[in-house]
Design an enzyme around this catalytic site. Structure first.
Site, PDB file in Angstrom:
ATOM      1  N   GLU A 282       0.824  -1.214   0.000  1.00 34.40           N
ATOM      2  CA  GLU A 282       0.000   0.000   0.000  1.00 34.40           C
ATOM      3  C   GLU A 282       0.857   1.262   0.000  1.00 34.40           C
ATOM      4  O   GLU A 282       0.809   2.076   0.937  1.00 34.40           O
ATOM      5  CB  GLU A 282      -0.949   0.010   1.191  1.00 34.40           C
ATOM      6  CG  GLU A 282      -2.034  -1.035   1.087  1.00 34.40           C
ATOM      7  CD  GLU A 282      -3.147  -0.839   2.110  1.00 34.40           C
ATOM      8  OE1 GLU A 282      -2.948  -0.093   3.082  1.00 34.40           O
ATOM      9  OE2 GLU A 282      -4.216  -1.441   1.935  1.00 34.40           O
TER      10      GLU A 282
ATOM     11  N   GLU B 291      -6.772  -7.601  -0.381  1.00 37.10           N
ATOM     12  CA  GLU B 291      -7.181  -7.507   1.022  1.00 37.10           C
ATOM     13  C   GLU B 291      -8.623  -7.052   1.117  1.00 37.10           C
ATOM     14  O   GLU B 291      -9.036  -6.112   0.430  1.00 37.10           O
ATOM     15  CB  GLU B 291      -6.349  -6.460   1.780  1.00 37.10           C
ATOM     16  CG  GLU B 291      -4.916  -6.807   2.015  1.00 37.10           C
ATOM     17  CD  GLU B 291      -4.225  -5.708   2.822  1.00 37.10           C
ATOM     18  OE1 GLU B 291      -4.919  -4.931   3.512  1.00 37.10           O
ATOM     19  OE2 GLU B 291      -3.003  -5.620   2.737  1.00 37.10           O
TER      20      GLU B 291
HETATM   21  C1  GAL Z   1      -4.329  -2.368   5.009  1.00 41.53           C
HETATM   22  C2  GAL Z   1      -2.945  -2.913   5.220  1.00 41.53           C
HETATM   23  C3  GAL Z   1      -2.964  -4.157   6.077  1.00 41.53           C
HETATM   24  C4  GAL Z   1      -3.841  -3.964   7.267  1.00 41.53           C
HETATM   25  C5  GAL Z   1      -5.219  -3.587   6.801  1.00 41.53           C
HETATM   26  C6  GAL Z   1      -6.212  -3.399   7.924  1.00 41.53           C
HETATM   27  O1  GAL Z   1      -4.288  -1.003   4.756  1.00 41.53           O
HETATM   28  O2  GAL Z   1      -2.330  -3.211   3.996  1.00 41.53           O
HETATM   29  O3  GAL Z   1      -1.650  -4.448   6.469  1.00 41.53           O
HETATM   30  O4  GAL Z   1      -3.314  -2.963   8.078  1.00 41.53           O
HETATM   31  O5  GAL Z   1      -5.159  -2.381   6.104  1.00 41.53           O
HETATM   32  O6  GAL Z   1      -7.460  -3.005   7.435  1.00 41.53           O
END
Ligand code: GAL
Length: 656
Positions: free
Chosen positions: A146, A302
């Protein structure tokens, strides 16, 4: 593309004793997990001291996953540098616009232009590629994490020097920079590049083009890091695809540029189930990811199985809704549904963030839903690789986003909210939309829509103007094509300027902008098209178009608000000099679809639902909190609150 849908998520075994790792693999298998993303935040354990590596534990993790039949998306582990880097190279820490140097103790604490960070990160990447490049579990590289999520730009000295080098590359001479930045204004002239700093705090409005260039530079600085890692991986492991996780529509990184440097686009998205409009953002983000990759399948890298932990209040996803949002991603082009994270953390700042395997273990509601989805995705492998056809293209442009949200404009604007309002009109009718890069060939679309396309270079103006002439339908929203790529006004009447072809293509010129008292202030529209609009009026001079709606009140009362110019080719050019309210927008969308000959998925606007077709399957989601009977073209379907159904797609699935 593989004929399976990836399913899995971030796996952080280093947070757990090794005894648990076997159990992890066993539960993953039972849950249908195909893929684990490993090592995202492992740098300090992999390289506990500069140049001293400890790969043993990661070897064992990868071996175990492989033995369990689980493929690995291996992170380069550069997202969060260790404490020793901050101690030895405090200059690698980022600096805010107010000159505050951010400290170690969280994550992503590096300036994108830090040479120390870069050198150490690239050294680690090389070691990772050498060690794991031929590991049988390795399926994909995950570069960084990110980029820009926490630190999209830094105002440190190395960043200032890198910005100057970027400006030299862009402008060549200081005269050209002075011209582009319009430095004759307010005595901002520079005698040499050495005099140029970063746009930090200034007495009043800083130079707009300088600010935009610093935004562009900051995106490029992060992209340069990504590319430097990618170069090493491509050199050592040319057959392993690379990705880095995008964050939906993210203002600080121009993903049109970034997408050219990944083999597969991947996205992290955390729609807030408590926000009644979250599904619009979610659907649009999926469509944007597909569009960034030119229509190729992308990867949901994610999502949360239920609640996140980083909003002030974090609502869980109602039962079944996790499945619905996952299928939304799938049918909008994802070939994998991954999560943050596999096992819910016991310690640290994310212990209250949901995970595939919650604190309560396999008997929990969330884990049951995870297992059910894993089983369902295993049956949907035929969707993998399939395209998602769209006949509508909506322009999405980072320069316009950045420029309309600068200071010293007619009124504060929210670019993303505006584009999402326009997008929602199509979503409510179940019409699939691609997003389109400014200046890109739009000839594959029957209908091209340009909302708040404020910054347009000559090529983009020409491309838009060509749409009606080739027999298709163009719709342009207010405050568009006002500036060129240097943020200089296109003179001779707004909408592309007197010399541009857009005024002729639409048959209108804009004389003045008249923002209403506040963004939600309403203005009545009357004529063939009637309803309520918000936010904005313009004084439109009509020279060759039919006026379909006029302002009923306010500064522009009696003037044209909505126009349509019929082109002799059969195409049409619409101009909308305001921001339509929902009902008016629904009416307009219906007209545009008829104009372009596009059949909608819903026969009437469905405010909290969506439908989309991929590979002969039609997904229908009810995002509302009550059961709804939804008016699909071809028959109604009843869908319970926050649930999704998959139906066979009737007829030709190129029309969706
Ligand atoms: C994303 C990140 C992850 C985790 C997640 C939580 O932004 O890549 O590592 O922190 O958010 O929602």
């Amino acid at each position: 593309m593989s004929s399976r849908i990836r399913f899995g998520g971030d796996y952080n075994p280093e947070q757990w004793p090794e005894e648990i790792w076997d159990e992890d693999v066993e539960i993953m298998r039972a849950a249908g997990v195909t893929t684990a993303t490993v090592g995202v935040f492992s740098w300090s354990l992999l390289e506990p001291a500069p140049g001293e590596y400890d790969f043993g534990w990661l070897d064992r993790v990868l071996d175990r996953l492989h033995a369990g039949g689980i493929g690995v998306v291996l992170a380069t582990a550069t997202a969060s540098p260790p404490a020793w880097l901050a101690r030895r190279h405090p200059e690698s820490l980022p600096v805010t616009i107010d000159g505050v140097r951010l400290a170690f103790g969280s994550r992503q604490q590096f300036s994108p232009s830090s040479s120390a960070y870069r050198e150490h990160a690239l050294r680690l990447v090389r070691r990772m590629a050498q060690r794991y490049g031929s590991h049988p579990a390795l399926e994909m590289w995950h570069i960084g994490n990110e980029y820009g999520a926490h630190v999209p730009r830094s105002y440190d000295e190395e960043s200032a020097a890198a910005f100057r080098a970027w400006l030299v590359a862009r402008y060549g001479t200081i005269e050209e920079l002075n011209r582009a930045w319009g430095t004759a204004f307010w005595s901002q002239h520079y005698a040499s590049f050495d005099e140029v700093g970063v746009p930090s705090r200034t007495p009043t409005f800083p130079n707009p083009t300088m600010v935009l260039d610093f935004d562009r530079f900051s995106s490029d600085a992060m992209l340069a890091l990504h590319r430097a890692e990618a170069d090493i991986l491509r050199e050592l492991t040319p057959d392993v695809p690379i990705t880095t996780n995008f964050m939906g529509p993210f203002k600080d990184a121009d993903y049109w540029q970034w997408a050219e440097h990944v083999d597969i686009v991947s996205d992290d998205l955390y729609p807030d189930p408590a926000d009644p409009r979250h599904h619009v953002l979610a659907a649009a983000a999926r469509d944007l990811m597909r569009s960034l990759g030119g229509g190729k399948p992308w990867l949901l890298m994610e999502q949360a199985p239920s609640a996140v932990n980083w909003r002030p209040r974090n609502a869980p996803k109602p039962a079944g809704y996790y499945r619905a949002l996952s299928l939304q991603a799938l049918t909008r082009g994802a070939d994998g549904i991954l999560h943050f994270q596999w096992r819910q953390s016991k310690a640290g700042a994310e212990k209250f963030h949901s995970a595939m395997l919650p604190h309560g273990g396999t008997g929990t509601r969330v884990h049951r839903e995870v297992r059910a989805l894993g089983a369902e995705l295993a049956e949907l492998g035929d969707l993998a690789g399939a395209p998602v056809p769209a006949q509508v293209g909506i322009l999405f442009d980072w320069d316009s986003w950045r420029a309309v949200e600068q200071d010293a404009v007619p009124a504060e604007r929210d670019y993303l909210a505006t584009v999402l309002d326009w997008y929602a009109g199509f979503l409510r009718r179940g019409v699939t939309v691609d997003f389109v890069r400014a200046g890109a060939d739009t000839s594959g679309y029957r209908l091209v829509v340009a909302p708040l396309f404020h910054v347009a270079d000559d090529a983009a103006v020409a491309e838009l103007a060509s749409v009606p002439a080739r027999g298709d339908v163009l719709v342009v929203g207010a405050f568009s094509a006002v500036l060129d790529e240097n943020l200089h006004v296109r003179l001779g009447g707004y909408l592309g300027g007197a010399e541009g072809p857009l005024q002729a293509a639409l048959g209108v010129t804009v004389d003045e902008f008249a923002p209403l008292a506040a963004a939600d202030t309403e203005t009545a529209i009357g004529g063939t098209v009637t309803g309520v609009a918000r936010d904005w009026q313009e004084l439109v001079v009509v020279h060759d178009a039919a006026v379909l709606g006029s302002f009923g009140d306010g500064f522009a009362a009696g003037g044209a608000a909505i126009t349509r110019r019929a082109d002799e080719s059969g195409g049409a050019g619409w101009y909308v000099a305001t921001e339509p309210g929902e009902a008016l927008r629904d009416d307009l969308v219906a007209r545009w679809l008829v104009d372009a000959g596009i059949e909608p998925g819903f026969t009437r606007p469905e405010a909290f639902a969506e439908t989309v077709v991929r590979a002969g399957r039609r997904l229908v989601v009810n995002h509302d909190d009550v059961t709804r009977e939804l008016a699909l073209t071809g028959g109604t379907v009843t869908v319970e609150a926050r649930q999704a159904v998959i139906l066979p797609a009737a007829g030709d699935d190129t029309v969706s």
